[in-house]
Enzyme design. Sequence first.
Site, mmCIF file in Angstrom:
data_model
loop_
_atom_site.group_PDB
_atom_site.id
_atom_site.type_symbol
_atom_site.label_atom_id
_atom_site.label_comp_id
_atom_site.label_asym_id
_atom_site.label_seq_id
_atom_site.Cartn_x
_atom_site.Cartn_y
_atom_site.Cartn_z
ATOM 1 N N LYS A 186 0.825 -1.217 0.000
ATOM 2 C CA LYS A 186 0.000 0.000 0.000
ATOM 3 C C LYS A 186 0.862 1.272 0.000
ATOM 4 O O LYS A 186 2.068 1.222 0.200
ATOM 5 C CB LYS A 186 -0.924 -0.008 1.226
HETATM 6 C C1 LIG Z 1 -9.449 -2.415 -1.400
HETATM 7 C C2 LIG Z 1 -8.947 -3.219 -0.246
HETATM 8 N N1 LIG Z 1 -9.731 -3.383 0.820
HETATM 9 C C3 LIG Z 1 -9.319 -4.060 1.885
HETATM 10 C C4 LIG Z 1 -8.076 -4.639 1.936
HETATM 11 C C5 LIG Z 1 -7.688 -5.440 3.113
HETATM 12 O O1 LIG Z 1 -6.584 -4.947 3.772
HETATM 13 P P1 LIG Z 1 -5.589 -5.904 4.578
HETATM 14 O O2 LIG Z 1 -4.812 -6.690 3.583
HETATM 15 O O3 LIG Z 1 -4.734 -4.924 5.331
HETATM 16 O O4 LIG Z 1 -6.407 -6.742 5.475
HETATM 17 C C6 LIG Z 1 -7.211 -4.480 0.854
HETATM 18 C C7 LIG Z 1 -5.861 -4.998 0.868
HETATM 19 O O5 LIG Z 1 -5.237 -5.774 0.601
HETATM 20 C C8 LIG Z 1 -7.665 -3.760 -0.286
HETATM 21 O O6 LIG Z 1 -6.885 -3.599 -1.347
#
Ligand SMILES: Cc1ncc(COP(=O)(O)O)c(C=O)c1O
Length: 385
Positions: A186
């Site tokens: 990210k």
């Molecule tokens: C659009 C979106 N929402 C939610 C997530 C979930 O985040 P995490 O991987 O930190 O749980 C991600 C990430 O990978 C994402 O790209």
Amino acid sequence: MVQRWQVPLADVRVDEELLGAVHDTVASGWWSTGPRVAELERQFSEYFDAEQAVAVSSGTAALHLAVVALGCGPGDEVVLPSLNFVAAANAVAVTGARPVFCDVGAGADLNLSPADLDAAITPATKALIVLHYGGNPCDLDAISEVAERHHLPIVEDAAHAPGAVWRGRKCGTIGRVGCFSFFSNKNLPTGEGGLVVTNDRELGEKIRLLRSHGMTALTWDRHRGHAHAYDVLQPGFNYRLDEIRAAIGLVELDRLETENAARRRLAVRYRERLDGVEGVVFAFPAHDDRVISSQHLAVVLLPERTARKDVQAELAKDGIQTSVHYPPIHTFTHYAALPQRPLPETERVGSRLLTLPLFGHMTEEQLDYVTDRLVDAISAHAIEL
Ligand SMILES: Cc1ncc(COP(=O)(O)O)c(C=O)c1O
């Protein structure tokens, strides 16, 4: 070093400042949630000008806390775009509520269609989850109008959008609650991690409670002698962020605006380099006065009748990592078994999406190499009719 790509899809920047922050935190002897997490939350609430910023263990945890705190459960529906990472749908489904998918806009607009969001709402709808796809703010004016008309809260899945701006306001602070991810790929990476932002004090306090077992005090409070006992007000989770990741987050937050600006500059170059390549469309308009993108992703639509898998394999042979954001959620086995709404635009773009490498310290030489090789790979893998 784990790097095997000449040009990876995403990359973290490791330097002395970052290593120093981690070293100092480890040396401090306090690794679980503590002062650095509190400082990160303070700085984020200032950055977002938000009443509450709650640091959590992942973006998925942020989304789960949001839907639980909004009271979603069995018998409820939550509308969200199918063109998203599966985390949002899963966060809804594990509460017992049903995710209902809406379509994206037309052309190069990969954000949800406010008109189809409206059409997907039923008397059972409890909340709306909107995504700022690739860091490009979705139309929060139109979406807010729909939400207000139906008296529904908006959850912003702002995982791609830290620092993105819609009409002068930061994404994540416009709906009832905003959810961010600090996953390694990210714009603001901490490894794993996330954040919930809200201007609704009561909701924020509920989320803070749910983050740590519904307990009224943290181990850190007891360590400092600020609390000796605790009560449990409702069942919750352990979705806390630790100090080591918070230390990384503090360094990364300082760098966020520079990182986002570098990504935007690279996106301009992608557009220029791909301009005029027949059938290739760089996602989202080049100019939109209403938004500042955080440019999390560089996404193109490939020409129709291109063998995407073969293009990706060819680029991989050249050391270029690519991805697809996303296989639409309604096509996964679990979700395909649910009642479906027609999603013609999602179907139309779904097979043409390709995500190209993008990270703030990517060089122009790397980018030019990607576009040169992409153009060759596309012409080599056109499907003859
Ligand atoms: C659009 C979106 N929402 C939610 C997530 C979930 O985040 P995490 O991987 O930190 O749980 C991600 C990430 O990978 C994402 O790209």
